[in-house]
Motif scaffolding. Structure first.
Motif, PDB file in Angstrom:
ATOM      1  N   LEU A   1       0.759  -1.391  -0.038  1.00 28.23           N
ATOM      2  CA  LEU A   1       0.051   0.152  -0.051  1.00 28.23           C
ATOM      3  C   LEU A   1       1.022   1.381   0.002  1.00 28.23           C
ATOM      4  CD1 LEU A   1      -2.666   1.501   0.141  1.00 28.23           C
ATOM      5  CD2 LEU A   1      -2.644   1.108   2.688  1.00 28.23           C
ATOM      6  N   PRO A   2       1.870   1.528   0.987  1.00 33.22           N
ATOM      7  CA  PRO A   2       2.561   2.842   0.921  1.00 33.22           C
ATOM      8  C   PRO A   2       3.011   3.090  -0.494  1.00 33.22           C
ATOM      9  CG  PRO A   2       2.809   1.359   2.924  1.00 33.22           C
ATOM     10  CD  PRO A   2       2.425   0.534   2.026  1.00 33.22           C
ATOM     11  N   ILE A   3       3.642   2.052  -1.054  1.00 32.02           N
ATOM     12  CA  ILE A   3       4.619   2.206  -2.365  1.00 32.02           C
ATOM     13  C   ILE A   3       3.699   2.476  -3.365  1.00 32.02           C
ATOM     14  CG2 ILE A   3       6.057   1.201  -4.118  1.00 32.02           C
ATOM     15  CD1 ILE A   3       7.423  -0.414  -1.889  1.00 32.02           C
ATOM     16  N   ARG A   4       2.404   1.843  -3.362  1.00 32.82           N
ATOM     17  CA  ARG A   4       1.406   2.120  -4.326  1.00 32.82           C
ATOM     18  C   ARG A   4       0.831   3.559  -4.357  1.00 32.82           C
ATOM     19  NH1 ARG A   4      -0.912  -2.556  -2.569  1.00 32.82           N
ATOM     20  NH2 ARG A   4      -3.225  -1.530  -2.202  1.00 32.82           N
TER      21      ARG A   4
ATOM     22  N   ILE B   1      -4.667   4.496 -14.444  1.00 32.87           N
ATOM     23  CA  ILE B   1      -3.247   3.668 -14.453  1.00 32.87           C
ATOM     24  C   ILE B   1      -2.869   3.200 -13.218  1.00 32.87           C
ATOM     25  CG2 ILE B   1      -0.836   4.070 -14.989  1.00 32.87           C
ATOM     26  CD1 ILE B   1      -1.468   6.193 -16.938  1.00 32.87           C
ATOM     27  N   ALA B   2      -3.102   3.938 -12.130  1.00 36.10           N
ATOM     28  CA  ALA B   2      -2.668   3.380 -10.966  1.00 36.10           C
ATOM     29  C   ALA B   2      -3.487   2.210 -10.465  1.00 36.10           C
ATOM     30  CB  ALA B   2      -2.838   4.362  -9.927  1.00 36.10           C
ATOM     31  N   ALA B   3      -4.602   2.245 -10.674  1.00 42.71           N
ATOM     32  CA  ALA B   3      -5.718   1.118 -10.327  1.00 42.71           C
ATOM     33  C   ALA B   3      -5.267  -0.064 -11.127  1.00 42.71           C
ATOM     34  CB  ALA B   3      -7.108   1.259 -10.548  1.00 42.71           C
ATOM     35  N   VAL B   4      -5.227  -0.051 -12.417  1.00 46.36           N
ATOM     36  CA  VAL B   4      -4.944  -1.161 -13.194  1.00 46.36           C
ATOM     37  C   VAL B   4      -3.398  -1.728 -12.993  1.00 46.36           C
ATOM     38  CG1 VAL B   4      -5.079  -2.218 -15.636  1.00 46.36           C
ATOM     39  CG2 VAL B   4      -6.956  -0.722 -14.868  1.00 46.36           C
ATOM     40  N   GLY B   5      -2.737  -0.686 -13.151  1.00 45.66           N
ATOM     41  CA  GLY B   5      -1.184  -1.076 -13.293  1.00 45.66           C
ATOM     42  C   GLY B   5      -0.451  -1.443 -11.897  1.00 45.66           C
ATOM     43  N   LEU B   6      -0.769  -0.314 -10.978  1.00 43.87           N
ATOM     44  CA  LEU B   6      -0.196  -0.673  -9.741  1.00 43.87           C
ATOM     45  C   LEU B   6      -1.020  -1.531  -8.675  1.00 43.87           C
ATOM     46  CD1 LEU B   6       0.956   3.088  -8.934  1.00 43.87           C
ATOM     47  CD2 LEU B   6       2.438   1.012  -9.786  1.00 43.87           C
ATOM     48  N   ASP B   7      -2.277  -1.477  -8.717  1.00 42.35           N
ATOM     49  CA  ASP B   7      -3.126  -2.100  -7.640  1.00 42.35           C
ATOM     50  C   ASP B   7      -3.709  -3.378  -8.138  1.00 42.35           C
ATOM     51  OD1 ASP B   7      -2.867   0.331  -6.259  1.00 42.35           O
ATOM     52  OD2 ASP B   7      -5.008   1.005  -6.624  1.00 42.35           O
ATOM     53  N   ARG B   8      -3.499  -3.666  -9.593  1.00 37.13           N
ATOM     54  CA  ARG B   8      -4.174  -4.745 -10.240  1.00 37.13           C
ATOM     55  C   ARG B   8      -5.855  -4.895  -9.837  1.00 37.13           C
ATOM     56  NH1 ARG B   8      -0.402  -8.052 -12.449  1.00 37.13           N
ATOM     57  NH2 ARG B   8       1.622  -7.869 -11.892  1.00 37.13           N
ATOM     58  N   ARG B   9      -6.095  -3.819  -9.753  1.00 39.30           N
ATOM     59  CA  ARG B   9      -7.866  -3.813  -9.907  1.00 39.30           C
ATOM     60  C   ARG B   9      -8.526  -3.643 -11.207  1.00 39.30           C
ATOM     61  NH1 ARG B   9      -8.605  -2.572  -4.155  1.00 39.30           N
ATOM     62  NH2 ARG B   9      -6.959  -1.420  -3.330  1.00 39.30           N
ATOM     63  N   ARG B  10      -9.544  -4.039 -11.160  1.00 36.52           N
ATOM     64  CA  ARG B  10     -10.579  -3.620 -12.075  1.00 36.52           C
ATOM     65  C   ARG B  10     -11.196  -2.157 -11.893  1.00 36.52           C
ATOM     66  NH1 ARG B  10     -11.257  -9.074 -11.116  1.00 36.52           N
ATOM     67  NH2 ARG B  10     -11.149 -10.363 -12.916  1.00 36.52           N
ATOM     68  N   LEU B  11     -11.521  -1.266 -13.185  1.00 35.37           N
ATOM     69  CA  LEU B  11     -11.839   0.174 -12.751  1.00 35.37           C
ATOM     70  C   LEU B  11     -13.229   0.015 -12.000  1.00 35.37           C
ATOM     71  CD1 LEU B  11     -10.530   1.510 -16.134  1.00 35.37           C
ATOM     72  CD2 LEU B  11      -9.551   1.964 -13.732  1.00 35.37           C
ATOM     73  N   SER B  12     -14.068  -1.082 -12.360  1.00 30.83           N
ATOM     74  CA  SER B  12     -15.231  -1.261 -11.889  1.00 30.83           C
ATOM     75  C   SER B  12     -15.295  -1.156 -10.464  1.00 30.83           C
ATOM     76  CB  SER B  12     -16.183  -2.462 -12.413  1.00 30.83           C
ATOM     77  OG  SER B  12     -15.390  -3.397 -11.934  1.00 30.83           O
ATOM     78  N   ASP B  13     -14.209  -1.778  -9.611  1.00 32.25           N
ATOM     79  CA  ASP B  13     -13.985  -1.594  -8.261  1.00 32.25           C
ATOM     80  C   ASP B  13     -13.912  -0.391  -7.550  1.00 32.25           C
ATOM     81  OD1 ASP B  13     -14.220  -4.611  -7.770  1.00 32.25           O
ATOM     82  OD2 ASP B  13     -12.000  -4.881  -8.178  1.00 32.25           O
ATOM     83  N   LEU B  14     -13.814   0.516  -8.563  1.00 36.07           N
ATOM     84  CA  LEU B  14     -13.652   1.717  -7.704  1.00 36.07           C
ATOM     85  C   LEU B  14     -14.954   2.674  -7.782  1.00 36.07           C
ATOM     86  CD1 LEU B  14     -10.359   3.297  -9.240  1.00 36.07           C
ATOM     87  CD2 LEU B  14     -10.800   1.914  -7.189  1.00 36.07           C
TER      88      LEU B  14
END
Length: 342
Positions: free
Chosen positions: A30-33, A95-108
């Motif tokens: 988390l802190p690095i992301r 970019i942060a959500a998909v590339g760093l967090d490995r989330r789906r955008l819908s999760d936001l």
């Protein structure tokens, strides 16, 4: 065969990697992301600033006016700046959500469908209704006085300025909700689940932290005070309510937009300390600042606090009526990560 590090050095390197990388989730911790997301937003923000300067130094404004003859350059620049701001934040968060967090955008909070839009419409209606209630109560009590209707600053068009601010406030609601609630709150709610900390506890702390940040982001606004910063932080809790109860940003987006637009354009109040120069019904504060919020606007006074409390109750009632349940949405602190190792 690759050489192996001596055991002490290997253990130390493994610990260093562990501090920064979550092997099970295949992503930074988390802190690095969050740090990388801030850097990304800053870099893209520099590009947005450059575009803004191009629009305001004459060349960009002239190009816009040429493309849309007969239009006023000032409003066009404001609309273009709002769109650039939305695009910048959306790109950085994406970019942060998909590339760093490995989330789906819908999760936001963007599982957009017919129900999503209905809830967004409810949020929009709620913001207008609450601000209208503030006006009615204030006028009846003698704390506000109606001074004009269909007001616009000298040299400005009521319709043009009203339409410009429609886009501007929509942009503000999208950027702030996407960044503060959608991205930051979600990351904190998940990342704070450490050891015995439950998801609900982590979510509560995340709401408090992001709401405090929301207040601080408005602390440098014109006419801001310690009281206004505290009440804006409370407004952050208000805006977070729809998200944490439903897992969607539909209610907060509609509410944030309509609250600001009704406050400034419909009723002529300052919006977080800033007067927008246009009002369907122009009002003037005649009561005590403690009640009216003074030059910062109603959200800094007791009337605003009362409206926020009523709004939280209304959101809870709406979610209960729509879903048949009332409780914190676990999907906020347990997003479905992409490429998770099974």
């Amino acid at each position: 065969m690759s050489p192996r590090l001596p055991e002490p050095l290997g253990w130390l390197l493994d610990r260093v990697v562990w501090l920064g990388w979550n092997r099970a989730e295949r992503r930074p911790r988390l802190p690095i992301r969050l740090a990388l997301a801030v850097v990304l937003l800053a870099l893209l923000g520099r590009g947005a600033v450059a575009v803004g300067r191009f629009l305001t130094d004459g060349a960009g404004g002239t190009a816009l006016a040429s493309a849309l003859p007969g239009s006023e350059v000032g409003p066009l620049v404001r609309v273009a700046a709002a769109l650039v701001s939305v695009a910048t934040v959306a790109l950085a968060v994406g970019i942060a959500a998909v590339g760093l967090d490995r989330r789906r955008l819908s999760d936001l909070g963007f599982h957009v469908d017919r129900e999503w839009w209905i809830d967004c419409a409810f949020g929009s209606a709620l913001g207008v209704a609450l601000m209208a209630g503030i006006v009615l109560v204030g006028v009846a009590a003698g704390w506000f006085r109606v001074t004009d209707t269909l007001y616009a600053s000298p040299g400005a068009s009521f319709l043009v300025l009203g339409a410009t601010l429609l886009v501007t406030f929509a942009g503000v609601s999208i950027t702030e909700e996407l960044a503060v609630r959608g991205y930051l709150l979600t990351n904190l709610a998940e990342g704070l689940r450490i050891g015995p900390v439950t998801g609900r506890t982590a979510l509560a702390v995340a709401v408090l932290l992001t709401s405090g940040l929301f207040g601080l982001l408005h602390a440098a606004n014109p006419n801001a005070t310690l009281a206004s910063t505290a009440t804006i932080a409370f407004a952050g809790v208000f805006l977070a309510a729809g998200y944490v109860l439903s897992g969607e940003l539909d209610i907060p987006l509609g509410l944030h937009f309509s609250w600001n637009y009704a406050q400034g354009v419909l009723f002529g109040f300052p919006v977080s300390g800033v007067r927008v120069g246009v009002a369907l019904v122009r009002t003037r504060e005649t009561g005590p600042d403690l009640v009216t919020g003074g030059r910062f606007g109603p959200e800094a006074g007791l009337l605003g606090v009362a409206a926020i409390l009523l709004g939280i109750v209304a959101i809870a009632g709406w979610v209960r009526a729509r879903t048949g349940r009332l409780g914190l949405a676990p999907e906020v602190w347990t997003p479905d990560l992409r490429w998770r190792e099974r």
